[in-house]
Design an enzyme around this catalytic site. Structure first.
Site, short mmCIF file in Angstrom:
data_model
loop_
_atom_site.label_atom_id
_atom_site.label_comp_id
_atom_site.label_asym_id
_atom_site.label_seq_id
_atom_site.Cartn_x
_atom_site.Cartn_y
_atom_site.Cartn_z
N SER A 104 0.93 -1.09 0.14
CA SER A 104 -0.01 0.14 -0.16
C SER A 104 0.77 1.30 -0.13
O SER A 104 2.21 1.79 -0.85
CB SER A 104 -1.28 0.25 1.44
OG SER A 104 -1.67 1.29 0.77
N THR A 105 1.21 2.35 1.32
CA THR A 105 1.68 3.27 0.66
C THR A 105 3.20 2.85 0.63
O THR A 105 3.34 2.47 1.65
CB THR A 105 1.28 4.33 2.47
OG1 THR A 105 0.15 3.94 2.23
CG2 THR A 105 2.25 5.45 2.18
N HIS B 232 -2.75 -1.00 -3.67
CA HIS B 232 -3.74 -0.33 -2.94
C HIS B 232 -3.72 1.19 -3.70
O HIS B 232 -2.90 1.91 -3.70
CB HIS B 232 -4.31 0.23 -1.27
CG HIS B 232 -4.38 -0.82 -0.54
ND1 HIS B 232 -3.52 -0.87 0.76
CD2 HIS B 232 -4.88 -2.12 -1.09
CE1 HIS B 232 -4.62 -1.92 1.70
NE2 HIS B 232 -4.61 -3.28 0.40
N MET C 157 -0.04 0.88 5.21
CA MET C 157 -0.73 1.46 6.47
C MET C 157 -1.96 0.38 6.28
O MET C 157 -2.70 -0.48 5.71
CB MET C 157 -1.31 2.58 6.38
CG MET C 157 -2.31 2.82 8.17
SD MET C 157 -2.45 4.78 7.24
CE MET C 157 -3.33 5.15 6.45
N ASP D 207 -4.65 -5.52 5.38
CA ASP D 207 -4.71 -5.63 4.60
C ASP D 207 -3.82 -7.29 4.55
O ASP D 207 -2.75 -6.90 4.33
CB ASP D 207 -5.15 -4.98 3.52
CG ASP D 207 -5.49 -5.83 2.14
OD1 ASP D 207 -6.17 -6.85 2.34
OD2 ASP D 207 -5.97 -5.55 1.53
#
Length: 348
Positions: free
Chosen positions: A167-168, A194, A287, A290
């Site tokens: 993600s991030t 993401h 973050m 998931d």
């Protein structure tokens, strides 16, 4: 509680005022100052020492990418980019993330977005997250030479599969992993990053130019091939299913009660239903949690080697930390070592 200070950089006075207003109304962050262009931004980063910088990608003179590069090389700060919802905007956004920006906010309706309130909550959430990060200087050294050697033999029952969730900070992390994998990789790669709709095609195209693998945005119903990395389209879940011809990708926009779409858990859970295939699962910077539930199902389903990115190299040690806490992770690796760890598992 200390509020997060933010420098707002945009060539539009209207946008500067609007973004600063959102920040000041939040109660958790505030606009320490504004800058009208890249040169102004560099001076104010030094003078104000903000916790976070929001930076418009497309500005006259020193544009957002040039400004970002100077910030990351000189006085590194967590930078959140504002980008347009155009193909050019998507391409520039992916470049900025690979250069060290921690996240981005799409402008709903172009450079002057009167409806920017639609992303207000997303902006505040990402600024709060970014304010907790400690950035390091980044020297950008990108390879733009395309690789022409391609091997795309089809999957068979003895094959292994690689699945990556992030993600991030993920686009830059993926740039450190996928280009290190060989053109004759004896496995397909499935990636969930993401990201909203409209940006993953640019991510896949950019990674493809840097990699010996074929890297592409996944398509519904396509038959899986080795030495190919499939990126889940933004805003769409990706599953992998068995068929008489091999493994097949299925895409869906169903909510499936997940916090993210695409979801790492959805991908991992679909792979847990496939037998007689060894899975190599990787959780990288991001973050939230998931991937953790899916990882547990992969572990129960059979042959698995799970890798988590280390706290030292993660931009956000959320998803990797939660993965480790499942006790399903076999190895914790620094980002620069993840590709080698994948290859060892594929070749074992």
């Amino acid at each position: 509680m200390n509020k997060t200070s933010v420098l707002v950089v945009d060539d539009s006075a209207f946008m500067r005022k609007l973004i600063a207003g959102f920040l000041n109304e939040s109660g958790t962050c505030y606009a320490a100052g504004t800058a009208r262009n890249g040169e102004d931004a560099l001076e104010k980063v030094k003078a104000l020492n903000p916790d976070v910088v929001t930076l418009d990608i497309e500005m006259p003179g020193m544009d957002g990418l040039q400004t970002l590069k100077r910030i990351m090389e000189g006085t590194p700060k967590p930078v959140i980019m504002f980008s347009g919802m155009t193909q050019r905007g998507a391409d520039l956004t992916i470049q900025s993330l690979q250069m060290g920006a921690v996240d981005f906010i799409p402008k709903p309706s172009g450079a002057i977005s009167l409806d920017l309130h639609k992303v207000k909550d997303d902006l505040i959430r990402k600024v709060e997250m970014a304010g907790q990060l400690k950035m390091k200087s980044i020297t950008v050294n990108e390879r733009n030479r395309p690789f022409n050697e391609r091997k795309t033999s089809r999957l068979n029952s003895s094959m292994k599969v690689i699945c990556i969730g992030t993600s991030t900070g993920g686009p830059r992390a993926l740039q450190q992993v996928l280009p290190k994998l060989p053109a004759d990789l004896n496995a397909p790669v499935f990636v969930v990053q993401h990201m909203p709709e409209g940006f993953t095609a640019s991510l896949a195209a950019r990674l493809d130019t840097l990699s010996r693998l074929t890297v592409k945005e996944a398509e519904d119903g396509e038959l899986v091939k080795k030495a190919t990395a499939y990126i889940a389209p933004g805003g769409t879940h990706m599953k992998v299913e068995e068929s008489k011809s091999g493994l097949v990708i299925r895409l869906s926009k169903e909510s499936l009660n997940t916090a993210h779409r695409p979801s790492v858990d959805v991908l991992f859970e679909s792979l847990s239903l496939i037998k007689n295939v060894h899975k190599i699962a990787v959780i990288m910077t991001g973050m939230g949690s998931d991937g953790s539930e899916g990882l547990k199902k992969l572990k129960k389903s059979g042959s698995l080697h799970a890798i988590s990115e280390s706290e030292k190299t993660s931009v956000v040690f959320g998803m990797p930390k939660m993965a480790v806490e499942t006790n399903a992770v076999d190895a914790v690796e620094h980002l620069e070592d993840i590709a080698d760890a994948i290859l060892k598992s594929v070749q074992s």
